[in-house]
Design a protein around this motif. Structure first.
Motif, PDB file in Angstrom:
ATOM      1  N   ALA A  17       0.834  -1.201   0.000  1.00 24.40           N
ATOM      2  CA  ALA A  17       0.000   0.000   0.000  1.00 24.40           C
ATOM      3  C   ALA A  17       0.876   1.261   0.000  1.00 24.40           C
ATOM      4  O   ALA A  17       0.564   2.243  -0.688  1.00 24.40           O
ATOM      5  CB  ALA A  17      -0.928   0.003   1.211  1.00 24.40           C
ATOM      6  N   TRP A  18       1.967   1.232   0.753  1.00 22.57           N
ATOM      7  CA  TRP A  18       2.872   2.388   0.806  1.00 22.57           C
ATOM      8  C   TRP A  18       3.525   2.628  -0.551  1.00 22.57           C
ATOM      9  O   TRP A  18       3.621   3.773  -1.019  1.00 22.57           O
ATOM     10  CB  TRP A  18       3.944   2.177   1.874  1.00 22.57           C
ATOM     11  N   SER A  19       3.968   1.554  -1.204  1.00 25.85           N
ATOM     12  CA  SER A  19       4.568   1.663  -2.529  1.00 25.85           C
ATOM     13  C   SER A  19       3.567   2.229  -3.538  1.00 25.85           C
ATOM     14  O   SER A  19       3.916   3.086  -4.370  1.00 25.85           O
ATOM     15  CB  SER A  19       5.064   0.287  -2.998  1.00 25.85           C
ATOM     16  N   THR A  20       2.319   1.770  -3.453  1.00 25.79           N
ATOM     17  CA  THR A  20       1.266   2.262  -4.342  1.00 25.79           C
ATOM     18  C   THR A  20       0.987   3.728  -4.077  1.00 25.79           C
ATOM     19  O   THR A  20       0.778   4.521  -5.013  1.00 25.79           O
ATOM     20  CB  THR A  20      -0.019   1.434  -4.157  1.00 25.79           C
ATOM     21  N   TYR A  21       0.987   4.116  -2.819  1.00 23.02           N
ATOM     22  CA  TYR A  21       0.776   5.519  -2.451  1.00 23.02           C
ATOM     23  C   TYR A  21       1.882   6.401  -3.025  1.00 23.02           C
ATOM     24  O   TYR A  21       1.608   7.463  -3.604  1.00 23.02           O
ATOM     25  CB  TYR A  21       0.722   5.650  -0.928  1.00 23.02           C
ATOM     26  N   GLN A  22       3.134   5.959  -2.870  1.00 16.92           N
ATOM     27  CA  GLN A  22       4.254   6.738  -3.396  1.00 16.92           C
ATOM     28  C   GLN A  22       4.168   6.864  -4.917  1.00 16.92           C
ATOM     29  O   GLN A  22       4.455   7.926  -5.487  1.00 16.92           O
ATOM     30  CB  GLN A  22       5.585   6.072  -3.001  1.00 16.92           C
ATOM     31  N   GLY A  23       3.737   5.783  -5.576  1.00 19.44           N
ATOM     32  CA  GLY A  23       3.581   5.818  -7.026  1.00 19.44           C
ATOM     33  C   GLY A  23       2.472   6.750  -7.459  1.00 19.44           C
ATOM     34  O   GLY A  23       2.613   7.498  -8.436  1.00 19.44           O
ATOM     35  N   ALA A  24       1.351   6.722  -6.728  1.00 19.32           N
ATOM     36  CA  ALA A  24       0.225   7.608  -7.056  1.00 19.32           C
ATOM     37  C   ALA A  24       0.607   9.066  -6.831  1.00 19.32           C
ATOM     38  O   ALA A  24       0.251   9.946  -7.633  1.00 19.32           O
ATOM     39  CB  ALA A  24      -0.988   7.244  -6.204  1.00 19.32           C
ATOM     40  N   ASN A  85      -0.225  -0.741  -8.328  1.00 15.03           N
ATOM     41  CA  ASN A  85       1.210  -0.549  -8.124  1.00 15.03           C
ATOM     42  C   ASN A  85       1.986  -0.844  -9.407  1.00 15.03           C
ATOM     43  O   ASN A  85       2.912  -0.103  -9.771  1.00 15.03           O
ATOM     44  CB  ASN A  85       1.697  -1.445  -6.993  1.00 15.03           C
ATOM     45  N   ASN A  86       1.594  -1.904 -10.114  1.00 11.45           N
ATOM     46  CA  ASN A  86       2.260  -2.255 -11.374  1.00 11.45           C
ATOM     47  C   ASN A  86       2.050  -1.176 -12.433  1.00 11.45           C
ATOM     48  O   ASN A  86       2.986  -0.780 -13.137  1.00 11.45           O
ATOM     49  CB  ASN A  86       1.736  -3.598 -11.893  1.00 11.45           C
ATOM     50  N   VAL A  87       0.810  -0.698 -12.551  1.00  9.53           N
ATOM     51  CA  VAL A  87       0.494   0.338 -13.545  1.00  9.53           C
ATOM     52  C   VAL A  87       1.267   1.626 -13.242  1.00  9.53           C
ATOM     53  O   VAL A  87       1.853   2.245 -14.140  1.00  9.53           O
ATOM     54  CB  VAL A  87      -1.027   0.622 -13.569  1.00  9.53           C
ATOM     55  N   LEU A  88       1.273   2.018 -11.978  1.00  7.40           N
ATOM     56  CA  LEU A  88       1.949   3.256 -11.589  1.00  7.40           C
ATOM     57  C   LEU A  88       3.465   3.146 -11.762  1.00  7.40           C
ATOM     58  O   LEU A  88       4.113   4.104 -12.185  1.00  7.40           O
ATOM     59  CB  LEU A  88       1.612   3.596 -10.135  1.00  7.40           C
ATOM     60  N   THR A  89       4.016   1.986 -11.446  1.00 14.58           N
ATOM     61  CA  THR A  89       5.456   1.787 -11.602  1.00 14.58           C
ATOM     62  C   THR A  89       5.861   1.921 -13.070  1.00 14.58           C
ATOM     63  O   THR A  89       6.867   2.568 -13.405  1.00 14.58           O
ATOM     64  CB  THR A  89       5.875   0.399 -11.072  1.00 14.58           C
ATOM     65  N   LYS A  90       5.068   1.309 -13.958  1.00 15.82           N
ATOM     66  CA  LYS A  90       5.360   1.409 -15.397  1.00 15.82           C
ATOM     67  C   LYS A  90       5.227   2.844 -15.889  1.00 15.82           C
ATOM     68  O   LYS A  90       6.067   3.335 -16.652  1.00 15.82           O
ATOM     69  CB  LYS A  90       4.414   0.491 -16.178  1.00 15.82           C
ATOM     70  N   TYR A  91       4.156   3.512 -15.449  1.00 14.19           N
ATOM     71  CA  TYR A  91       3.924   4.887 -15.896  1.00 14.19           C
ATOM     72  C   TYR A  91       5.027   5.814 -15.408  1.00 14.19           C
ATOM     73  O   TYR A  91       5.538   6.647 -16.174  1.00 14.19           O
ATOM     74  CB  TYR A  91       2.566   5.376 -15.396  1.00 14.19           C
TER      75      TYR A  91
END
Length: 236
Positions: A17-24, A85-91
């Motif tokens: 969740a933290w990784s996804t937050y940072q990506g967003a 998280n995967n989508v945000l990391t790629k973007y």
């Protein structure tokens, strides 16, 4: 990750969740609605981690059925977090030139083949946050509510009478969490007090989707509504 009700798994889920937050935050900005929803989910997952890390907490000592419900709600958000998280990391890995003319939020495809737009994703994240928070609060209460106890007894004997109300409290928690996420007011309690009839129609429709017969729900209408009311009074 195969989710189990352990400290280690909660740590991994909170980290996701933290990784996804940072990506967003990097992709959309700190004050974007998506970023705020992921942040709220991270905070509630972090609270869950702290609660089950303490063997003396009320959550750790809660009944098996309440802990199981909490585990199911927590595990339920893993899929959407992984996808986002995967989508945000790629973007975020694209250069400025590569991002130009490339819209991030047209449709997001999930592992099961479903596609969702941004509004659906935000609502789903909010629903998971509300459901986990509700379960945490229920676990933290040191006694059953009066209506909760009555509904529990009816659940226990429901199969004998053929009314199929088993699991109705768990279903109500998930349905009301979804209704809260989709509500303009952001609160099922507000919707209930403002428009009782409309609230009941929506609640009955969503419970029917969970497999409960409309006739059975109508027969227990008063008790079901009283339970939702009790959840509000108890601050769940």
């Amino acid at each position: 990750m195969s989710f189990g009700f352990s400290v280690g798994d909660c740590v991994l889920l909170a980290q996701l969740a933290w990784s996804t937050y940072q990506g967003a935050k990097k992709a959309c900005g700190e004050h974007d609605e998506l970023t705020r929803e992921v942040s709220s989910l991270y905070k509630v997952l972090n609270r869950l981690r702290k609660e089950i890390s303490n063997p003396e907490s009320l959550v750790s000592k809660a009944s098996d059925d309440k802990r199981q419900e909490l585990e199911e709600h927590a595990a339920g958000c893993e899929g959407i977090l992984k996808t986002m998280n995967n989508v945000l990391t790629k973007y975020n890995g694209l250069t400025v030139e590569q991002r130009r003319g490339k819209k991030l939020w047209q449709k997001i495809k999930f592992a099961n083949g479903q596609t969702k737009d941004l509004a659906d994703i935000r609502i789903k994240l909010s629903a998971h946050t509300s459901a986990i928070m509700m379960s945490l609060n229920l676990c933290s209460l040191d006694s059953l509510g009066r209506v909760e106890a009555t509904l529990g007894r009816i659940e226990a004997r429901s199969t004998i009478h053929g009314e199929q109300l088993r699991g109705i409290r768990k279903a109500l928690h998930w349905v009301t969490a979804n209704m809260a996420a989709a509500s303009v007011e952001g609160s099922v309690w507000t919707s209930y007090t403002n428009d009782d009839q409309t609230f009941w129609r929506e609640l009955r429709r969503e419970l029917a989707k969970e497999g409960y017969r409309s006739s059975t729900l109508q027969r227990h209408k008063r008790l079901i509504k009283k339970y939702v009311e009790e959840l509000g009074y108890r601050g769940v």
